[in-house]
Design a protein around this motif. Structure first.
Motif, PDB file in Angstrom:
ATOM      1  N   PHE A 224       0.860  -1.179   0.000  1.00 24.87           N
ATOM      2  CA  PHE A 224       0.000   0.000   0.000  1.00 24.87           C
ATOM      3  C   PHE A 224       0.900   1.234   0.000  1.00 24.87           C
ATOM      4  N   THR A 225       0.448   2.298  -0.651  1.00 25.25           N
ATOM      5  CA  THR A 225       1.280   3.493  -0.762  1.00 25.25           C
ATOM      6  C   THR A 225       0.494   4.749  -0.409  1.00 25.25           C
ATOM      7  N   SER A 226       1.225   5.790  -0.060  1.00 23.32           N
ATOM      8  CA  SER A 226       0.600   7.075   0.252  1.00 23.32           C
ATOM      9  C   SER A 226       1.648   8.176   0.085  1.00 23.32           C
ATOM     10  N   ILE A 227       1.171   9.384  -0.206  1.00 23.08           N
ATOM     11  CA  ILE A 227       2.044  10.555  -0.328  1.00 23.08           C
ATOM     12  C   ILE A 227       1.547  11.621   0.635  1.00 23.08           C
ATOM     13  N   SER A 228       2.467  12.168   1.443  1.00 18.88           N
ATOM     14  CA  SER A 228       2.114  13.237   2.366  1.00 18.88           C
ATOM     15  C   SER A 228       3.286  14.197   2.461  1.00 18.88           C
ATOM     16  N   GLN A 229       3.035  15.454   2.064  1.00 18.58           N
ATOM     17  CA  GLN A 229       4.084  16.465   2.026  1.00 18.58           C
ATOM     18  C   GLN A 229       5.242  15.938   1.180  1.00 18.58           C
ATOM     19  N   ASN A 230       6.460  15.912   1.706  1.00 14.13           N
ATOM     20  CA  ASN A 230       7.598  15.430   0.919  1.00 14.13           C
ATOM     21  C   ASN A 230       7.969  13.995   1.260  1.00 14.13           C
ATOM     22  N   PHE A 231       7.018  13.259   1.813  1.00  8.95           N
ATOM     23  CA  PHE A 231       7.262  11.866   2.166  1.00  8.95           C
ATOM     24  C   PHE A 231       6.402  10.943   1.307  1.00  8.95           C
ATOM     25  N   LEU A 232       7.021   9.870   0.833  1.00  2.00           N
ATOM     26  CA  LEU A 232       6.311   8.781   0.177  1.00  2.00           C
ATOM     27  C   LEU A 232       6.342   7.594   1.139  1.00  2.00           C
ATOM     28  N   TYR A 233       5.200   6.990   1.356  1.00  2.00           N
ATOM     29  CA  TYR A 233       5.118   5.896   2.319  1.00  2.00           C
ATOM     30  C   TYR A 233       4.741   4.590   1.625  1.00  2.00           C
ATOM     31  N   LEU A 234       5.423   3.519   1.996  1.00  2.00           N
ATOM     32  CA  LEU A 234       5.088   2.184   1.534  1.00  2.00           C
ATOM     33  C   LEU A 234       4.777   1.321   2.749  1.00  2.00           C
ATOM     34  N   LEU A 235       3.672   0.604   2.687  1.00  2.00           N
ATOM     35  CA  LEU A 235       3.276  -0.309   3.751  1.00  2.00           C
ATOM     36  C   LEU A 235       3.242  -1.705   3.145  1.00  2.00           C
ATOM     37  N   VAL A 236       4.136  -2.584   3.605  1.00  2.00           N
ATOM     38  CA  VAL A 236       4.306  -3.911   3.012  1.00  2.00           C
ATOM     39  C   VAL A 236       3.875  -4.977   4.016  1.00  2.00           C
ATOM     40  N   PHE A 237       3.150  -5.993   3.528  1.00  2.00           N
ATOM     41  CA  PHE A 237       2.674  -7.070   4.389  1.00  2.00           C
ATOM     42  C   PHE A 237       3.189  -8.424   3.900  1.00  2.00           C
ATOM     43  N   ASN A 238       3.290  -9.356   4.844  1.00  2.00           N
ATOM     44  CA  ASN A 238       3.618 -10.736   4.503  1.00  2.00           C
ATOM     45  C   ASN A 238       3.208 -11.622   5.674  1.00  2.00           C
ATOM     46  N   LYS A 239       2.769 -12.844   5.388  1.00  2.00           N
ATOM     47  CA  LYS A 239       2.396 -13.760   6.465  1.00  2.00           C
ATOM     48  C   LYS A 239       3.603 -14.225   7.266  1.00  2.00           C
ATOM     49  N   ASP A 240       4.782 -14.195   6.640  1.00  2.00           N
ATOM     50  CA  ASP A 240       6.017 -14.667   7.272  1.00  2.00           C
ATOM     51  C   ASP A 240       6.891 -13.463   7.593  1.00  2.00           C
ATOM     52  N   ASP A 241       7.219 -13.261   8.871  1.00  2.00           N
ATOM     53  CA  ASP A 241       8.029 -12.106   9.233  1.00  2.00           C
ATOM     54  C   ASP A 241       9.439 -12.202   8.666  1.00  2.00           C
ATOM     55  N   VAL A 242       9.981 -13.429   8.542  1.00  2.00           N
ATOM     56  CA  VAL A 242      11.316 -13.597   7.952  1.00  2.00           C
ATOM     57  C   VAL A 242      11.292 -13.211   6.477  1.00  2.00           C
ATOM     58  N   ALA A 243      10.256 -13.666   5.760  1.00  2.00           N
ATOM     59  CA  ALA A 243      10.128 -13.315   4.343  1.00  2.00           C
ATOM     60  C   ALA A 243       9.964 -11.811   4.170  1.00  2.00           C
ATOM     61  N   LEU A 244       9.255 -11.191   5.101  1.00  2.00           N
ATOM     62  CA  LEU A 244       9.064  -9.743   5.031  1.00  2.00           C
ATOM     63  C   LEU A 244      10.402  -9.017   5.167  1.00  2.00           C
ATOM     64  N   MET A 245      11.243  -9.476   6.073  1.00  2.00           N
ATOM     65  CA  MET A 245      12.562  -8.867   6.219  1.00  2.00           C
ATOM     66  C   MET A 245      13.422  -9.109   4.979  1.00  2.00           C
ATOM     67  N   GLN A 246      13.264 -10.295   4.368  1.00  2.43           N
ATOM     68  CA  GLN A 246      14.032 -10.581   3.154  1.00  2.43           C
ATOM     69  C   GLN A 246      13.579  -9.715   1.985  1.00  2.43           C
ATOM     70  N   ASN A 247      12.324  -9.265   2.018  1.00  2.00           N
ATOM     71  CA  ASN A 247      11.835  -8.365   0.966  1.00  2.00           C
ATOM     72  C   ASN A 247      12.568  -7.030   0.962  1.00  2.00           C
ATOM     73  N   GLN A 248      13.190  -6.701   2.078  1.00  2.00           N
ATOM     74  CA  GLN A 248      13.865  -5.413   2.183  1.00  2.00           C
ATOM     75  C   GLN A 248      14.889  -5.216   1.072  1.00  2.00           C
ATOM     76  N   GLN A 249      15.604  -6.284   0.717  1.00  2.00           N
ATOM     77  CA  GLN A 249      16.644  -6.150  -0.295  1.00  2.00           C
ATOM     78  C   GLN A 249      16.061  -5.748  -1.643  1.00  2.00           C
ATOM     79  N   ILE A 250      14.935  -6.375  -2.017  1.00  2.00           N
ATOM     80  CA  ILE A 250      14.277  -6.038  -3.287  1.00  2.00           C
ATOM     81  C   ILE A 250      13.768  -4.600  -3.258  1.00  2.00           C
ATOM     82  N   ILE A 251      13.135  -4.226  -2.139  1.00  2.00           N
ATOM     83  CA  ILE A 251      12.592  -2.871  -2.010  1.00  2.00           C
ATOM     84  C   ILE A 251      13.722  -1.843  -2.007  1.00  2.00           C
ATOM     85  N   ARG A 252      14.794  -2.170  -1.296  1.00  2.00           N
ATOM     86  CA  ARG A 252      15.944  -1.248  -1.231  1.00  2.00           C
ATOM     87  C   ARG A 252      16.498  -0.971  -2.629  1.00  2.00           C
ATOM     88  N   LYS A 253      16.672  -2.029  -3.409  1.00  2.00           N
ATOM     89  CA  LYS A 253      17.220  -1.865  -4.762  1.00  2.00           C
ATOM     90  C   LYS A 253      16.300  -1.015  -5.631  1.00  2.00           C
TER      91      LYS A 253
END
Length: 524
Positions: A224-253
């Motif tokens: 999910f995404t949102s824009i407020s002032q000069n901030f862009l926000y991403l809200l990411v979900f996953n059933k597995d907390d480990v998989a969610l942390m592993q998603n960080q690399q893809i999102i970071r890139k």
């Protein structure tokens, strides 16, 4: 008046001319008429012009009306077909019914019968068009409502104004029950010379977010995404907390690639930060609060003075200059609008400021001993300026203590930095020579110090980290052994299996079977 494409298919030109005469006689001139003399030509014409109605003679040489209609219905399932035949036989009607024929005209049909059939067919087309239009309008409205709900959902989470019942409704609506969530904040700032208007800046924000989303199309996690002032926000979900942390690399890139592109081409710059993972949606605002504070490291324009003061504080901690530290704390305390803001809002501001300080200290090698969760808990109990001051004084004193410990053992600090690097790049081809160049130590001395620091040699440590990550990935039955071995840095699955067995005393397959069996038992 609506226009309709009509295809006349009959091997006798006189029959086609007769139909055109009836259409003109009864002022049915809202048809764009096309003709085909046989079934083969009818199929070609239908694919090309996409008619709304086809009047099809059944008995034609070569490909007859039934056969050609079967083909056309596969190409144009919504096309209306009216069969024209002089043979009122059951087998034709039976075949036509299976095709979904719309009507029959038996030769010779009266003018009134022909007009009646055409009017009913046109009415059916109009009803179908109106229904499609209503569906499109409904989908468009639903899309707008969904977009509004998404914005409202993210905004409520960011602000912390999400009650438990409301949170449960949202999570159920989006199918996110039992999911873990994580907030990401992207802070955009613009070159003052290039940024000539607010409209241009708004456009840049939307385009930046679209570019990031484009880089995340392979990510299976709901975003999910949102824009407020000069901030862009991403809200990411996953059933597995480990998989969610592993998603960080893809999102970071994706964010880094987008940031590089926009800085080079549009003088639009960015910084970003990941928040903590929470399962309770009513606590996700903490994740965004940390992310927003962490993404504020690059500050431009009107915030230059603020940045200089923060840098002065960090330098004061490095030099242990009490006067500089005291001046910064006094100035910051005075800037708090305790009389105008609610205490809850002031606490969030203090939390963001503290996270910013901790991240800045981390940049110079000072690791604050308390977790962000513990810091958050302490800040949420603050009631007045005196308590806020004491918290900041404690923060500075503990940071200076950490600095003293680091200064007494520079080798330990260096090893910690190398370990952090290895833990983040374990799946790359890291060599001892590469680390030697990074820290300025000889490979012989580095190897000796490394073994003393972690109680194992360099190659064994990398294998240990890779296998630990592999153990987590093996719990995912959808990942193949080849994918897992590649993910942790082994291009040869057989070599990966040998290393795994050497460390864990069982093969990866055996380990996976054990883990999946245990999970099945737990579920039962």
């Amino acid at each position: 008046m609506n226009q309709y494409k009509l295809l006349l298919v009959d091997d006798e030109a006189i029959e086609r001319d007769a139909i055109k005469f009836i259409l003109s006689k009864f002022n049915m001139d809202h048809f764009e008429i096309h003709e085909a003399p046989n079934g083969q030509e009818a199929v070609s014409q239908a694919a090309l012009i996409k008619p709304d109605i086809i009047i099809m003679d059944i008995q034609m040489p070569g490909l007859n009306g039934i056969e050609s209609s079967k083909i056309i219905k596969k190409i144009l399932p919504d096309c209306k077909i009216v069969f024209l035949t002089a043979y009122d036989q059951f087998e034709y009607a039976h075949e036509a019914i299976k095709l979904g024929v719309d009507d029959f005209l038996i030769k010779p049909a009266s003018n009134e019968r022909f007009v009646d059939v055409m009017m009913r067919t046109v009415e059916a087309i109009n009803n179908q068009r109106n229904l499609m239009k209503q569906q499109e309008e409904m989908e468009s409205k639903l899309e707008k409502v969904t977009e509004y709900l998404e914005q409202e959902f993210v905004s409520a989470i960011i602000s912390g104004n999400l009650a438990k019942g409301q949170a449960e409704d949202y999570m159920e609506f989006y199918g996110l029950n039992d999911h873990y969530g994580m907030g990401i904040a992207i802070h955009l700032y613009f070159d003052e010379e290039e940024s000539s208007s607010e409209i241009r800046n708004q456009m840049m924000k939307k385009r930046f977010l679209q570019h990031v989303e484009g880089g995340l199309v392979t990510l299976s996690s709901p975003i999910f995404t949102s824009i407020s002032q000069n901030f862009l926000y991403l809200l990411v979900f996953n059933k597995d907390d480990v998989a969610l942390m592993q998603n960080q690399q893809i999102i970071r890139k994706a964010i880094e690639k987008t940031g590089d592109f926009f800085s080079e081409n549009y003088a639009t710059y960015s910084d970003f930060c990941f928040g903590d993972v929470f399962k309770d949606p009513t606590k996700l605002w903490k994740s965004f609060s940390k992310a927003r504070a962490g993404s504020n490291k690059q500050i431009s324009g009107d915030s230059t003075v603020y940045k200089e003061r923060l840098n002065a504080l960090i330098k004061g901690i490095q030099t242990k200059d009490d006067s500089v530290i005291a001046y910064w704390i006094d100035t910051y305390i005075q800037s708090l609008n305790l009389g105008e803001e609610t205490i809850e809002r002031v606490r969030i501001q203090v939390y963001e400021q503290v996270i910013l300080i901790i991240n800045s200290l981390k940049d110079i090698g000072i690791i604050y001993p308390k977790s962000s969760q513990l810091v958050f808990g302490e800040i949420m109990t603050l009631e007045n300026r005196a308590q806020i001051r004491q918290l900041l004084v404690d923060l500075v004193e503990q940071s200076i203590d950490q600095l003293k410990e680091t200064e007494t053992d520079k080798t330990t600090a260096l090893m910690n930095k190398l370990i952090t690097y290895i833990n983040s790049h374990y799946n790359e081809n890291i060599t001892l020579d590469q680390l030697s160049d990074m820290c300025g130590l000889s490979t012989f001395y580095l190897s000796k110090v490394f073994k003393k620091h972690v109680d194992m040699n360099f190659s064994d440590y990398i294998s240990f980290i890779r296998i630990n990550v592999a153990k987590r990935l093996l719990k995912n039955p959808e990942m193949s052994m080849k994918e897992i071995s590649s993910e942790v840095g082994y291009q040869d699955p057989n070599y990966f299996a040998r290393v795994f067995k050497k460390i864990e005393k069982v093969t990866p397959t055996h380990y996976r079977n054990i883990q999946l069996h245990l999970e099945d038992k737990d579920e039962k």
